[in-house]
Design a protein around this motif. Structure first.
Motif, PDB file in Angstrom:
ATOM      1  N   PHE A   1     -11.301  -0.295  -7.078  1.00 42.20           N
ATOM      2  CA  PHE A   1     -10.141  -1.130  -7.365  1.00 42.20           C
ATOM      3  C   PHE A   1      -8.863  -0.296  -7.410  1.00 42.20           C
ATOM      4  O   PHE A   1      -7.805  -0.743  -6.961  1.00 42.20           O
ATOM      5  CB  PHE A   1     -10.322  -1.877  -8.693  1.00 42.20           C
ATOM      6  N   ALA A   2      -8.951   0.918  -7.948  1.00 40.05           N
ATOM      7  CA  ALA A   2      -7.785   1.800  -7.982  1.00 40.05           C
ATOM      8  C   ALA A   2      -7.307   2.104  -6.563  1.00 40.05           C
ATOM      9  O   ALA A   2      -6.103   2.097  -6.278  1.00 40.05           O
ATOM     10  CB  ALA A   2      -8.119   3.092  -8.713  1.00 40.05           C
ATOM     11  N   TRP A   3      -8.252   2.341  -5.650  1.00 40.48           N
ATOM     12  CA  TRP A   3      -7.878   2.584  -4.258  1.00 40.48           C
ATOM     13  C   TRP A   3      -7.324   1.314  -3.600  1.00 40.48           C
ATOM     14  O   TRP A   3      -6.457   1.384  -2.725  1.00 40.48           O
ATOM     15  CB  TRP A   3      -9.068   3.109  -3.469  1.00 40.48           C
ATOM     16  N   VAL A   4      -7.838   0.162  -4.026  1.00 45.08           N
ATOM     17  CA  VAL A   4      -7.288  -1.110  -3.534  1.00 45.08           C
ATOM     18  C   VAL A   4      -5.824  -1.239  -3.939  1.00 45.08           C
ATOM     19  O   VAL A   4      -4.968  -1.652  -3.141  1.00 45.08           O
ATOM     20  CB  VAL A   4      -8.107  -2.303  -4.076  1.00 45.08           C
ATOM     21  N   ILE A   5      -5.511  -0.866  -5.190  1.00 51.34           N
ATOM     22  CA  ILE A   5      -4.123  -0.889  -5.663  1.00 51.34           C
ATOM     23  C   ILE A   5      -3.257   0.027  -4.798  1.00 51.34           C
ATOM     24  O   ILE A   5      -2.180  -0.356  -4.332  1.00 51.34           O
ATOM     25  CB  ILE A   5      -4.041  -0.449  -7.140  1.00 51.34           C
ATOM     26  N   ILE A   6      -3.735   1.250  -4.600  1.00 54.93           N
ATOM     27  CA  ILE A   6      -2.964   2.230  -3.825  1.00 54.93           C
ATOM     28  C   ILE A   6      -2.754   1.751  -2.391  1.00 54.93           C
ATOM     29  O   ILE A   6      -1.655   1.849  -1.837  1.00 54.93           O
ATOM     30  CB  ILE A   6      -3.680   3.599  -3.851  1.00 54.93           C
ATOM     31  N   SER A   7      -3.816   1.211  -1.780  1.00 56.06           N
ATOM     32  CA  SER A   7      -3.699   0.738  -0.396  1.00 56.06           C
ATOM     33  C   SER A   7      -2.812  -0.498  -0.299  1.00 56.06           C
ATOM     34  O   SER A   7      -2.114  -0.690   0.712  1.00 56.06           O
ATOM     35  CB  SER A   7      -5.090   0.443   0.184  1.00 56.06           C
ATOM     36  N   PHE A   8      -2.813  -1.340  -1.336  1.00 54.35           N
ATOM     37  CA  PHE A   8      -1.943  -2.517  -1.361  1.00 54.35           C
ATOM     38  C   PHE A   8      -0.479  -2.092  -1.277  1.00 54.35           C
ATOM     39  O   PHE A   8       0.287  -2.597  -0.443  1.00 54.35           O
ATOM     40  CB  PHE A   8      -2.192  -3.326  -2.627  1.00 54.35           C
ATOM     41  N   PHE A   9      -0.088  -1.156  -2.133  1.00 56.17           N
ATOM     42  CA  PHE A   9       1.308  -0.722  -2.135  1.00 56.17           C
ATOM     43  C   PHE A   9       1.637   0.155  -0.933  1.00 56.17           C
ATOM     44  O   PHE A   9       2.751   0.102  -0.408  1.00 56.17           O
ATOM     45  CB  PHE A   9       1.630  -0.004  -3.445  1.00 56.17           C
ATOM     46  N   GLY A  10       0.668   0.943  -0.490  1.00 52.93           N
ATOM     47  CA  GLY A  10       0.887   1.723   0.722  1.00 52.93           C
ATOM     48  C   GLY A  10       1.144   0.822   1.912  1.00 52.93           C
ATOM     49  O   GLY A  10       2.069   1.054   2.706  1.00 52.93           O
ATOM     50  N   GLY A  11       0.334  -0.235   2.038  1.00 51.20           N
ATOM     51  CA  GLY A  11       0.526  -1.194   3.123  1.00 51.20           C
ATOM     52  C   GLY A  11       1.850  -1.921   3.015  1.00 51.20           C
ATOM     53  O   GLY A  11       2.517  -2.176   4.025  1.00 51.20           O
TER      54      GLY A  11
END
Length: 256
Positions: A51-61
């Motif tokens: 989920f932490a990586w999902v957060i990071i990828s969400f904002f990165g995207g």
């Protein structure tokens, strides 16, 4: 779905905080917290680490989306086409999150399938059809009473925008993120967290309490539809109908 855990609740609240900072353009604390989250990854359980990586990828995207959008602004493009391209750019954070989830060998979503219509939820099916009927009748009523000029181009443009926007937003918020929230919290908490985040994300061009509360209510309704039917299709239809209704009532405007 897994039971609640403190790390999951913490990450859920953190996602809300990051959404707020990002939409309000408080980039210094935003990037500091994002950096701290990267350092915190080693102390997380596997599902929470995902989920932490999902957060990071969400904002990165979303950052990539933002710069692509700025790049496109430099071209002389038809205003409506510009709006459609802007909507299609939302595919970037969706693909970014999907890539991260696949790297963990996890299922991207619980809701990318046809609605489950069995005897236990026949009453919910009836309520959904009633809602669609009421919104459709309202749309027709607005067209008749307000003498809205609906030529073929206007109708096609409106439905194209409504479908693209509703489809991509529901794939992201109810299709992907709701499922990920459910992995680290409860179903009710997941609906609430995604609805708050969804509402905050719509205030990126300016905060209005009324708009925030409206989108919060709609987010909760779409979340309930998704979890009840185990599919994002009902929420996509409902979301598109709401957009059309808002346009016909003058709540939103399109360059068409």
């Amino acid at each position: 779905m897994r039971q609640n855990n403190n790390q999951g609740l913490f990450l859920s609240f953190l996602f809300i905080v990051l959404i707020y900072l990002f939409t309000r353009s408080y980039y210094s604390p935003f990037f500091l917290i994002l950096l701290a989250l990267l350092l915190y990854l080693a102390f997380l359980k596997e599902e929470n680490r995902l989920f932490a990586w999902v957060i990071i990828s969400f904002f990165g995207g979303n950052l990539i989306l933002f710069y692509f959008d700025k790049f496109i602004e430099g071209f002389d493009i038809n205003p409506f086409l510009r709006v459609i391209i802007n909507q299609l750019l939302f595919i970037i954070p969706i693909l970014s999150i999907c890539y991260v989830i696949k790297q963990f060998n996890k299922k991207i979503s619980l809701f990318f399938k046809k609605p489950q219509l069995n005897r236990k939820i026949q009453i919910n099916k009836t309520y959904f059809y009633i809602m669609v009927l009421l919104i459709s009748v309202s749309i027709v009523t607005v067209i008749i009473t307000r003498d809205v000029k609906m030529d073929f181009h206007l109708v096609l443009s409106l439905f194209l925008f409504a479908f693209i926007h509703a489809f991509l937003q529901e794939v992201m918020w109810r299709g992907i993120l709701l499922a990920q929230f459910m992995m680290i919290t409860s179903e009710t908490a997941a609906i609430l967290f995604t609805s708050v985040a969804f509402s905050l994300n719509t205030t990126i061009f300016g905060f209005s309490p009324a708009v925030f509360l409206l989108n919060l209510s709609l987010g909760c309704a779409f979340g309930v539809l998704t979890t009840k039917y185990k599919s994002i299709l009902p929420s996509i239809i409902a979301h598109a109908l709401v957009l059309i209704f808002f346009f016909l009532n003058g709540f939103i405007q399109l360059p068409i």
